[in-house]
Design a protein around this motif. Structure first.
Motif, mmCIF file in Angstrom:
data_model
loop_
_atom_site.group_PDB
_atom_site.id
_atom_site.type_symbol
_atom_site.label_atom_id
_atom_site.label_comp_id
_atom_site.label_asym_id
_atom_site.label_seq_id
_atom_site.Cartn_x
_atom_site.Cartn_y
_atom_site.Cartn_z
ATOM 1 N N GLU A 51 -7.343 31.117 58.262
ATOM 2 C CA GLU A 51 -8.246 30.528 57.279
ATOM 3 C C GLU A 51 -9.525 31.352 57.150
ATOM 4 N N ALA A 52 -10.083 31.781 58.270
ATOM 5 C CA ALA A 52 -11.292 32.606 58.233
ATOM 6 C C ALA A 52 -11.030 33.931 57.527
ATOM 7 N N GLU A 53 -9.863 34.546 57.791
ATOM 8 C CA GLU A 53 -9.518 35.811 57.134
ATOM 9 C C GLU A 53 -9.282 35.610 55.637
ATOM 10 N N TYR A 54 -8.694 34.476 55.264
ATOM 11 C CA TYR A 54 -8.420 34.181 53.851
ATOM 12 C C TYR A 54 -9.724 33.996 53.068
ATOM 13 N N VAL A 55 -10.655 33.271 53.645
ATOM 14 C CA VAL A 55 -11.959 33.077 53.004
ATOM 15 C C VAL A 55 -12.683 34.411 52.870
ATOM 16 N N ALA A 56 -12.610 35.262 53.891
ATOM 17 C CA ALA A 56 -13.247 36.579 53.836
ATOM 18 C C ALA A 56 -12.620 37.435 52.735
ATOM 19 N N ALA A 57 -11.291 37.384 52.612
ATOM 20 C CA ALA A 57 -10.608 38.162 51.575
ATOM 21 C C ALA A 57 -11.004 37.691 50.180
ATOM 22 N N ALA A 58 -11.150 36.371 49.999
ATOM 23 C CA ALA A 58 -11.564 35.842 48.693
ATOM 24 C C ALA A 58 -12.986 36.285 48.357
ATOM 25 N N HIS A 59 -13.861 36.272 49.355
ATOM 26 C CA HIS A 59 -15.236 36.728 49.143
ATOM 27 C C HIS A 59 -15.256 38.206 48.769
ATOM 28 N N CYS A 60 -14.420 38.989 49.416
ATOM 29 C CA CYS A 60 -14.333 40.420 49.121
ATOM 30 C C CYS A 60 -13.776 40.653 47.716
ATOM 31 N N CYS A 61 -12.838 39.808 47.316
ATOM 32 C CA CYS A 61 -12.228 39.933 45.986
ATOM 33 C C CYS A 61 -13.255 39.754 44.882
ATOM 34 N N ARG A 62 -14.234 38.899 45.084
ATOM 35 C CA ARG A 62 -15.282 38.700 44.076
ATOM 36 C C ARG A 62 -16.030 39.996 43.814
ATOM 37 N N LYS A 120 -18.981 28.677 63.239
ATOM 38 C CA LYS A 120 -18.573 29.229 61.959
ATOM 39 C C LYS A 120 -18.207 30.700 62.114
ATOM 40 N N SER A 121 -17.366 31.169 61.214
ATOM 41 C CA SER A 121 -16.886 32.546 61.276
ATOM 42 C C SER A 121 -17.769 33.469 60.449
ATOM 43 N N THR A 122 -17.602 34.755 60.662
ATOM 44 C CA THR A 122 -18.386 35.766 59.962
ATOM 45 C C THR A 122 -17.488 36.563 59.021
ATOM 46 N N THR A 123 -17.915 36.688 57.769
ATOM 47 C CA THR A 123 -17.191 37.467 56.767
ATOM 48 C C THR A 123 -17.739 38.885 56.722
ATOM 49 N N GLY A 124 -16.837 39.852 56.669
ATOM 50 C CA GLY A 124 -17.226 41.250 56.520
ATOM 51 C C GLY A 124 -16.367 41.920 55.470
#
Length: 524
Positions: A417-428, A387-391
């Motif tokens: 995909e990993a970068e897109y999920v991280a960006a969505a998490h950051c957007c929240r 799994k990838s890590t979000t920062g």
């Protein structure tokens, strides 16, 4: 409990009662013997001999040590043998009487009484010196049953990000933040049950206290934050007064000092409180307020946890030390079944902390107040489950107020995909900050999110790439809606300038030092 014979004043013994005396009264309701209120010539000579040539602060330290108990008793029988704790218990019962916490009645038929227990705690200052013996009579809340003794118990709790945002705003506006402590706060709460007053230990007590305080503030011209219900705001002729509540601890500040003085008087009129003065310590954060900005650190807490190597302690340290967040989060995943290698990793973190104990966040006063965000991910950062890590990290110009380091719940098929999920998490987090700042009078539209992956930016701007993203969970696609509403902008940034890299990858010493300096983690 019969409190009719509780004395409002204490009997001073004619014989000096210092640390070596053990003839303490065992009757808590009788006249209390207070140590150290009368001094003989010998005592004065002793203190002057010990502290000859010392500072005024050292003399106070000696006074606290001599006339306060240094040990927290585990049993009430032990406490009753020490007059310092007897005095503390007497003060607690006096407050119960003043607040009319209870009246003596016969137990109703078919009802069970909730027992009580004495808790003894030593209050210490920032140097670790005992400055007060505090005895608290608490209810045995574990005997309460939901639906019988209580219903709703939820009460708002201040988020650490909200406190950092509060301090960032104070540094930008250039006003001082103050602190006050409400004495016996929970005793002010009203419970709409057979128990008419709240008491420490009851499940519903914190909620009852919050509702009492909130109603009082709302009735006196404040309005509550729309997102953060622990924030109360009062605006007057272009000036603003901000109040943050965390149970019985309150911090407040204003662009006009007279509003702070009015607030202190307002609170004095209703509650028993102590004005601590300028904010220096709150929720484990040490705060240094300077003319050119605010410095936030946890070096005292770090010194304490060096004595008890624990992951949970390290997790709280990341409230100001994001330089260790990636390593701590990686170690935290193995708390259930740790191995020797994980212990070595934790010890390595502590060795690093011992070498860098004073690092903290710097909020400069002369910096703009624009919301900027950085997002990044480490593709397949977790080697065991792939799994990838979000920062992500969020700045108000040069003031870092929020950051995230989290393993993603999905297994990404490719880097984008990993970068897109991280960006969505950051957007929240961006949306939360935007809504929070509306209470401060700022409307942040088109917030820039810096991403170092071109394909992710293309997906956000052009949802026609459905063939590449149809397998991604729907909940992550709200970032496209935020972009279309012009709440955010996605901007390409070179990897070398993406400070969120610190939260996703390991680096060599030179790159690591550049990153921690870039995010405003300094040594003052």
């Amino acid at each position: 409990m019969d409190m009719s014979n509780l004395n409002a004043s204490y009997q001073v013994p004619t014989t000096p009662n210092i640390r070596i005396h053990k003839d303490h009264s065992l009757d808590i309701q009788s006249g209390l013997h207070i140590r150290g209120m009368t001094k003989t010539v010998n005592e004065q000579g002793f203190l002057s001999a010990v502290y000859e040539g010392k500072t005024h602060e050292d003399l106070h330290t000696c006074m606290f040590f001599c006339f306060l108990s240094q040990e927290e008793p585990k049993r009430v029988t032990k406490a009753l043998s020490d007059s310092a704790w007897v005095k503390a218990m007497q003060e607690e019962l006096l407050q119960f009487r003043l607040q009319k916490v209870w009246v003596i009645v016969d137990l109703p038929k078919g009802k069970w009484a909730i027992g009580t227990k004495w808790i003894f705690r030593n209050k210490k200052d920032k140097r670790g010196i005992v400055i007060r013996n505090k005895a608290i009579l608490v209810a045995q809340g574990y005997t309460q049953e939901e639906g019988i003794y209580y219903e709703e118990v939820f009460t708002p709790v201040a988020r650490i990000e909200a406190i950092r945002l509060f301090l960032a705003y104070a540094s930008f506006m250039g006003f001082m933040v103050y602190q006050m402590d409400i004495k016996i706060a929970l005793l002010y709460g009203q419970i709409e049950d057979e128990v008419v007053k709240s008491i420490y230990g009851l499940h519903q007590a914190p909620r009852a206290w919050y509702e009492t305080l909130a109603k009082y503030l709302l009735d006196n011209g404040f309005h509550r934050g729309k997102i953060d219900h622990t924030l109360f705001i009062k605006k007057q002729k272009g000036d603003i007064l901000l109040v943050h509540v965390c149970v019985n601890d309150i911090i407040f500040g204003s662009t006009k000092k007279e509003l702070c003085l009015e607030f202190e008087k307002l609170m004095h009129d209703k509650f028993q409180m102590s004005s601590i003065g300028e904010l220096t310590f709150f929720l484990g954060l040490q705060v240094k307020q300077k003319e050119d900005g605010i410095f936030i650190t946890q070096d005292k807490y770090m010194t304490d946890i060096l004595k008890k190597s624990m992951i949970r302690s390290l997790m709280y340290l990341t409230s100001s030390r994001l330089d260790i967040m990636l390593a701590v989060c990686a170690c935290a995943r193995f708390q259930v079944t740790p191995k020797v290698s994980h212990l070595h990793a934790v010890k390595r973190i502590f060795r690093y902390l011992k070498g860098q104990p004073k690092l903290g966040l710097w909020y400069p006063r002369d910096s703009p107040f624009d919301l900027e965000v950085y997002s990044d991910s480490d593709y397949v950062g977790a080697s065991l489950d792939k799994k990838s890590t979000t920062g992500g990290c969020q700045f108000l110009s040069k003031r870092l107020i929020s950051w995230q380091c989290k393993k993603q719940t999905i297994v990404a098929n490719f880097t984008t995909e990993a970068e897109y999920v991280a960006a969505a998490h950051c957007c929240r987090h961006v949306l939360w900050i935007q809504n929070q700042m509306l209470d401060y009078g700022f409307n942040f539209m088109n917030t820039m999110i810096y991403i170092d992956n071109e394909s992710t930016i293309c997906i956000v701007k052009n949802p026609m790439f459905h063939s590449k993203t149809k397998h991604i969970e729907i909940r992550h696609h709200f970032i496209i809606d935020s972009y279309e509403k012009k709440l955010i902008q996605v901007i390409k940034i070179h990897t070398d300038y993406n400070v969120a890299d610190l939260l996703t990858k390991a680096f060599d010493v030179s790159r690591f030092n550049i990153l921690i300096a870039s995010i405003g983690l300094l040594n003052l």
